[in-house]
Design a protein around this motif. Sequence first.
Motif, PDB file in Angstrom:
ATOM      1  N   VAL B 100       0.775  -1.269   0.021  1.00 42.12           N
ATOM      2  CA  VAL B 100       0.041   0.035   0.193  1.00 42.12           C
ATOM      3  C   VAL B 100       0.851   1.253   0.033  1.00 42.12           C
ATOM      4  CG1 VAL B 100      -1.776   1.180   1.025  1.00 42.12           C
ATOM      5  CG2 VAL B 100      -1.644  -1.288   1.388  1.00 42.12           C
ATOM      6  N   ILE B 101       0.871   1.986  -1.156  1.00 44.13           N
ATOM      7  CA  ILE B 101       1.803   2.854  -1.232  1.00 44.13           C
ATOM      8  C   ILE B 101       1.251   4.524  -1.810  1.00 44.13           C
ATOM      9  CG2 ILE B 101       2.257   2.056  -3.348  1.00 44.13           C
ATOM     10  CD1 ILE B 101       5.343   2.757  -1.465  1.00 44.13           C
ATOM     11  N   GLY B 102       1.752   5.492  -1.354  1.00 44.80           N
ATOM     12  CA  GLY B 102       1.584   6.705  -1.969  1.00 44.80           C
ATOM     13  C   GLY B 102       1.810   6.569  -3.357  1.00 44.80           C
ATOM     14  N   ASP B 103       1.079   7.107  -4.522  1.00 43.93           N
ATOM     15  CA  ASP B 103       1.016   7.038  -5.669  1.00 43.93           C
ATOM     16  C   ASP B 103       2.258   7.538  -6.247  1.00 43.93           C
ATOM     17  OD1 ASP B 103      -0.384   9.289  -5.279  1.00 43.93           O
ATOM     18  OD2 ASP B 103      -2.120   8.724  -6.567  1.00 43.93           O
ATOM     19  N   ASP B 104       2.829   8.497  -5.754  1.00 38.04           N
ATOM     20  CA  ASP B 104       4.129   9.127  -6.252  1.00 38.04           C
ATOM     21  C   ASP B 104       5.271   8.036  -6.149  1.00 38.04           C
ATOM     22  OD1 ASP B 104       3.554   9.241  -3.534  1.00 38.04           O
ATOM     23  OD2 ASP B 104       4.641  11.045  -3.145  1.00 38.04           O
ATOM     24  N   ASP B 105       5.129   7.136  -5.209  1.00 34.56           N
ATOM     25  CA  ASP B 105       6.332   6.391  -4.909  1.00 34.56           C
ATOM     26  C   ASP B 105       6.336   4.901  -5.445  1.00 34.56           C
ATOM     27  OD1 ASP B 105       8.355   6.864  -3.245  1.00 34.56           O
ATOM     28  OD2 ASP B 105       7.706   6.018  -1.356  1.00 34.56           O
ATOM     29  N   LEU B 124      -1.492  -3.914 -12.072  1.00 33.95           N
ATOM     30  CA  LEU B 124      -1.320  -2.381 -12.186  1.00 33.95           C
ATOM     31  C   LEU B 124      -2.687  -2.030 -12.017  1.00 33.95           C
ATOM     32  CD1 LEU B 124       1.266  -0.547 -14.341  1.00 33.95           C
ATOM     33  CD2 LEU B 124      -0.856   0.257 -13.488  1.00 33.95           C
ATOM     34  N   GLN B 125      -2.841  -1.274 -10.860  1.00 34.41           N
ATOM     35  CA  GLN B 125      -4.258  -0.666 -10.829  1.00 34.41           C
ATOM     36  C   GLN B 125      -4.456   0.698 -11.099  1.00 34.41           C
ATOM     37  OE1 GLN B 125      -6.751  -2.536  -9.237  1.00 34.41           O
ATOM     38  NE2 GLN B 125      -5.691  -3.959  -7.881  1.00 34.41           N
ATOM     39  N   SER B 126      -5.699   1.290 -11.305  1.00 32.15           N
ATOM     40  CA  SER B 126      -6.055   2.469 -11.766  1.00 32.15           C
ATOM     41  C   SER B 126      -4.823   3.601 -12.421  1.00 32.15           C
ATOM     42  CB  SER B 126      -6.025   3.348 -10.293  1.00 32.15           C
ATOM     43  OG  SER B 126      -6.929   2.591  -9.499  1.00 32.15           O
ATOM     44  N   PRO B 127      -4.601   2.802 -13.792  1.00 23.52           N
ATOM     45  CA  PRO B 127      -3.601   3.606 -14.508  1.00 23.52           C
ATOM     46  C   PRO B 127      -4.156   4.957 -14.804  1.00 23.52           C
ATOM     47  CG  PRO B 127      -4.773   2.195 -15.898  1.00 23.52           C
ATOM     48  CD  PRO B 127      -5.282   1.720 -14.378  1.00 23.52           C
ATOM     49  N   THR B 128      -3.215   6.018 -14.858  1.00 23.45           N
ATOM     50  CA  THR B 128      -3.456   7.613 -15.171  1.00 23.45           C
ATOM     51  C   THR B 128      -3.410   7.604 -16.642  1.00 23.45           C
ATOM     52  OG1 THR B 128      -1.166   7.816 -15.050  1.00 23.45           O
ATOM     53  CG2 THR B 128      -2.623   8.220 -13.153  1.00 23.45           C
ATOM     54  N   THR B 129      -3.746   8.563 -17.447  1.00 27.00           N
ATOM     55  CA  THR B 129      -4.116   8.459 -18.500  1.00 27.00           C
ATOM     56  C   THR B 129      -2.760   8.482 -19.418  1.00 27.00           C
ATOM     57  OG1 THR B 129      -3.347  11.003 -18.298  1.00 27.00           O
ATOM     58  CG2 THR B 129      -5.679  10.648 -18.523  1.00 27.00           C
ATOM     59  N   ASP B 130      -1.569   8.817 -18.982  1.00 25.38           N
ATOM     60  CA  ASP B 130      -0.287   8.190 -19.614  1.00 25.38           C
ATOM     61  C   ASP B 130       0.622   7.763 -18.611  1.00 25.38           C
ATOM     62  OD1 ASP B 130       0.237  10.358 -18.024  1.00 25.38           O
ATOM     63  OD2 ASP B 130       1.708  11.513 -19.281  1.00 25.38           O
ATOM     64  N   ASP B 131       0.336   6.693 -18.140  1.00 24.83           N
ATOM     65  CA  ASP B 131       0.961   6.117 -17.002  1.00 24.83           C
ATOM     66  C   ASP B 131       2.347   5.408 -17.405  1.00 24.83           C
ATOM     67  OD1 ASP B 131       1.545   4.127 -14.677  1.00 24.83           O
ATOM     68  OD2 ASP B 131      -0.737   4.561 -14.486  1.00 24.83           O
ATOM     69  N   ARG B 132       3.080   6.211 -16.750  1.00 30.69           N
ATOM     70  CA  ARG B 132       4.774   5.660 -16.831  1.00 30.69           C
ATOM     71  C   ARG B 132       4.944   4.234 -16.482  1.00 30.69           C
ATOM     72  NH1 ARG B 132       7.925   9.584 -13.261  1.00 30.69           N
ATOM     73  NH2 ARG B 132       6.863   8.224 -11.601  1.00 30.69           N
ATOM     74  N   ARG B 133       4.129   3.812 -15.646  1.00 32.38           N
ATOM     75  CA  ARG B 133       4.256   2.529 -14.969  1.00 32.38           C
ATOM     76  C   ARG B 133       4.331   1.308 -16.148  1.00 32.38           C
ATOM     77  NH1 ARG B 133      -0.043   2.258 -10.312  1.00 32.38           N
ATOM     78  NH2 ARG B 133      -1.126   2.971 -12.201  1.00 32.38           N
ATOM     79  N   ILE B 134       3.502   1.323 -17.115  1.00 33.12           N
ATOM     80  CA  ILE B 134       3.434   0.457 -18.250  1.00 33.12           C
ATOM     81  C   ILE B 134       4.832   0.246 -18.957  1.00 33.12           C
ATOM     82  CG2 ILE B 134       2.457  -0.098 -20.322  1.00 33.12           C
ATOM     83  CD1 ILE B 134      -0.130   1.376 -19.147  1.00 33.12           C
ATOM     84  N   LEU B 142       9.103  -7.672 -16.218  1.00 27.93           N
ATOM     85  CA  LEU B 142       7.927  -8.161 -14.999  1.00 27.93           C
ATOM     86  C   LEU B 142       6.869  -8.511 -15.374  1.00 27.93           C
ATOM     87  CD1 LEU B 142       8.253  -9.180 -11.949  1.00 27.93           C
ATOM     88  CD2 LEU B 142       7.598  -6.832 -11.377  1.00 27.93           C
ATOM     89  N   PRO B 143       6.163  -9.858 -15.796  1.00 31.41           N
ATOM     90  CA  PRO B 143       4.865  -9.964 -16.319  1.00 31.41           C
ATOM     91  C   PRO B 143       3.912  -8.987 -15.408  1.00 31.41           C
ATOM     92  CG  PRO B 143       5.756 -12.003 -15.976  1.00 31.41           C
ATOM     93  CD  PRO B 143       6.858 -10.981 -15.303  1.00 31.41           C
ATOM     94  N   PHE B 144       2.970  -8.472 -16.175  1.00 25.66           N
ATOM     95  CA  PHE B 144       2.092  -7.301 -15.732  1.00 25.66           C
ATOM     96  C   PHE B 144       0.771  -7.484 -16.110  1.00 25.66           C
ATOM     97  CE2 PHE B 144       3.707  -4.768 -18.681  1.00 25.66           C
ATOM     98  CZ  PHE B 144       2.733  -3.890 -18.927  1.00 25.66           C
ATOM     99  N   VAL B 145      -0.490  -7.256 -15.565  1.00 29.79           N
ATOM    100  CA  VAL B 145      -1.826  -6.962 -16.299  1.00 29.79           C
ATOM    101  C   VAL B 145      -2.323  -5.821 -15.590  1.00 29.79           C
ATOM    102  CG1 VAL B 145      -4.280  -7.853 -16.296  1.00 29.79           C
ATOM    103  CG2 VAL B 145      -2.049  -9.525 -16.544  1.00 29.79           C
ATOM    104  N   VAL B 146      -2.857  -4.847 -16.415  1.00 35.36           N
ATOM    105  CA  VAL B 146      -3.207  -3.581 -15.883  1.00 35.36           C
ATOM    106  C   VAL B 146      -4.869  -3.909 -15.785  1.00 35.36           C
ATOM    107  CG1 VAL B 146      -3.631  -1.210 -16.426  1.00 35.36           C
ATOM    108  CG2 VAL B 146      -1.585  -2.550 -17.432  1.00 35.36           C
ATOM    109  N   HIS B 147      -5.223  -3.249 -14.492  1.00 37.63           N
ATOM    110  CA  HIS B 147      -6.471  -3.395 -14.351  1.00 37.63           C
ATOM    111  C   HIS B 147      -7.111  -1.920 -14.658  1.00 37.63           C
ATOM    112  CE1 HIS B 147     -10.299  -2.760 -11.217  1.00 37.63           C
ATOM    113  NE2 HIS B 147     -10.581  -3.260 -12.258  1.00 37.63           N
ATOM    114  N   GLY B 148      -7.838  -1.738 -15.906  1.00 42.26           N
ATOM    115  CA  GLY B 148      -8.094  -0.653 -16.344  1.00 42.26           C
ATOM    116  C   GLY B 148      -7.049  -0.241 -17.778  1.00 42.26           C
ATOM    117  N   ARG B 149      -7.317   1.009 -18.270  1.00 44.01           N
ATOM    118  CA  ARG B 149      -6.093   1.250 -19.370  1.00 44.01           C
ATOM    119  C   ARG B 149      -5.758   2.811 -19.274  1.00 44.01           C
ATOM    120  NH1 ARG B 149      -9.851   0.506 -24.092  1.00 44.01           N
ATOM    121  NH2 ARG B 149     -11.504   0.585 -22.651  1.00 44.01           N
ATOM    122  N   ALA B 150      -4.649   3.158 -19.765  1.00 46.67           N
ATOM    123  CA  ALA B 150      -4.242   4.409 -19.945  1.00 46.67           C
ATOM    124  C   ALA B 150      -5.105   4.924 -21.096  1.00 46.67           C
ATOM    125  CB  ALA B 150      -2.707   4.577 -20.211  1.00 46.67           C
ATOM    126  N   THR B 151      -5.009   6.220 -21.390  1.00 52.12           N
ATOM    127  CA  THR B 151      -5.734   6.600 -22.622  1.00 52.12           C
ATOM    128  C   THR B 151      -4.730   7.461 -23.447  1.00 52.12           C
ATOM    129  OG1 THR B 151      -6.034   8.841 -21.555  1.00 52.12           O
ATOM    130  CG2 THR B 151      -7.804   7.246 -21.287  1.00 52.12           C
TER     131      THR B 151
END
Lengths: 345, 345
Positions: B100-105, B124-134, B142-151
């Motif tokens: 559980v972590i602040g979204d800046d970290d 990966l939860q709650s992606p932002t519009t241009d999510d860098r995390r992807i 690291l294998p990942f699945v996004v819950h939601g999508r960036a735009t």
Amino acid sequence: MNLKDLAASLGLSQTTVSRALNGYPEVAQATRQRVLAAARAHNYSPNTRAKALATGRAMAIGHVIPLATSTELVNPVFADFIAGASETYMRHGYDIVLSVIGDDDEDRVYRDMAAKRMVDGVILQSPTTDDRRIALLRDLGLPFVVHGRATDLPDDYPYVDVNNRRAFKRATEFLIDLGHRRIALVNGRSQLGYAVRRQAGFVEGMAARGLTPDPDLLLADEMTEGYGHAAMRTLLARPDPPTAVLAASTIIAFGMRRAADDAGVRLGRDISLITYDDDLSYFRNGGAEAVFTALRSSVRMAGRRAAELLVDLIERPHDAAGLPRQDLLEAELIVGRSTGPAPSA
Amino acid sequence: MNLKDLAASLGLSQTTVSRALNGYPEVAQATRQRVLAAARAHNYSPNTRAKALATGRAMAIGHVIPLATSTELVNPVFADFIAGASETYMRHGYDIVLSVIGDDDEDRVYRDMAAKRMVDGVILQSPTTDDRRIALLRDLGLPFVVHGRATDLPDDYPYVDVNNRRAFKRATEFLIDLGHRRIALVNGRSQLGYAVRRQAGFVEGMAARGLTPDPDLLLADEMTEGYGHAAMRTLLARPDPPTAVLAASTIIAFGMRRAADDAGVRLGRDISLITYDDDLSYFRNGGAEAVFTALRSSVRMAGRRAAELLVDLIERPHDAAGLPRQDLLEAELIVGRSTGPAPSA
DNA sequence: AAGCACATTCAAAGCGCTTTGGTCAGCACA
DNA sequence: TGTGCTGACCAAAGCGCTTTGAATGTGCTT
């Protein structure tokens, strides 16, 4: 990048690099700086599993979220509890290993966690009146802290709980002082320790003023919004509805409020309501002014405290010398807009 | 009890015991039975860390719960999502490691998880519009699945999402068909991918009928009950209040309902409301009959699906041959009691 | 009877880290 | 010159598992 590679790239032994990184004294200052810089440069971070295997410490805490059997509901209070706990864990470098599991299967999960050595300790949530898990965890020798308490067992284990009995007694007296006599309790499932204590507090508060609760006004079930709505509707449909109600959670209270609105009954005027309020982040009981008169105790803070107790228990198991470490939090009584004098009949 | 002890107690080598337990073929049936029985008798369960170290597989999935920065709120949606995911994990033997972590970290957390090799994949939860995390996760391998999508990024990564655009478009058209023209949108924080898509759907729906939304009727913030209440109050206080509202979550909708009640405005008659409904277990939108007209899509099922995609991605990384694995769920439009024809002016 | 395939089993290496028990200079002291 | 420290470093064992590469015994073929 692993330790071996890092050591090789520095022309040092693994031993020295490991010691430099872990802050052991027998490393020259200059060497340490060099190692630290190289680690950062290569984005090196020790393999958790190898470290855990070597040290015998998993640096992880198990949280088991019970799914109410059959109904399969997951209570949002756990989200806030974990958020609180994780603040503590983060400071101490622990991770959270989560299991979401039907409550009939919990024994197995704890046994597994112990046998597989995947966690250094566990938090036990929502204990029932005579929870077997407490004895089990003691047997397994797995450090644990209970969030809440059982009722039919000696309180000789580490726990963080809210003084539910006192809180509900106080709320009951508050209502009686406002002139209410017929008071209902819309409680959580009766096998849960806190539900029992809340009812006990309610009964005590009534007794202290020479009143006995009407058994028909004692309701108990899973604490959903829908249940709150149904409970309120049932209560209002009675020939002799209560003039005041105690609710076991804000979520229930919201359901009750909805039923009251549906029936054209106004809270604080036609019927008074006091709710227990976990101070859930997405479900705050009002901002500047409380919506509901409430017994408030932040479940997030409870999470923080429970985690602190557990970490301490793990890192200094012997300090306690057999003394249980316990924390009984008091809930505040916050007066909001949902209570008022009993309507004169 | 560890493998060595177990092997010794059986007079067998560790190799054979390990193979017997893991179902390898080159073990005599009789021996296997004997080993299995002994393992059960001694309550033996392999040390997860050692196993992970030896196999290179952690048998764990990382979930990162973002705390809305500064506000530090934890969205109860995650509880249901995780409950769903864990059903899948349980079947496949994976554990959940929670941060559980602040979204800046968050960057740091994902980097750590990768470097420390503590998980085999992440959600990966709650992606932002241009999510860098992807991009980060792709870099880390690291294998990942996004819950939601960036735009603002190409949709070339694995995700599970709800077709929010279509859902909100449909709801908007539904309201327009009922005669509504002034419609408000009470949305989640605008940097979130789904919030953007919901607004897009709303605007499209309006446009399809030749209408343009009033920018003053587009609200956006953290989706709490309190925010819903405040938003509704603001809307109702306008000289020209909307006759219908779209809400981004049932929690918002409950707040809006409360504000409507406070103001003596009746939902479905004086003002219509359609909400997005994640089907949260403690917050069901009614039982037999829906309280709110709603776009319903179970977030728990989304969790289940996301976990399935991820496990598949981990266990058969090459099946896809570069094809992203994606799942776009459709929300149902459920008609409840909160909508009705536009009041004639 | 020798040779061979096959079914079982095992010893030992290796996963990446920590930690024990050294070694090796360099220095002070007598 | 020899002794004893001390500070800085290292080799190797060990954590508990999987897995590679062999070894062993058995029954069948020829």
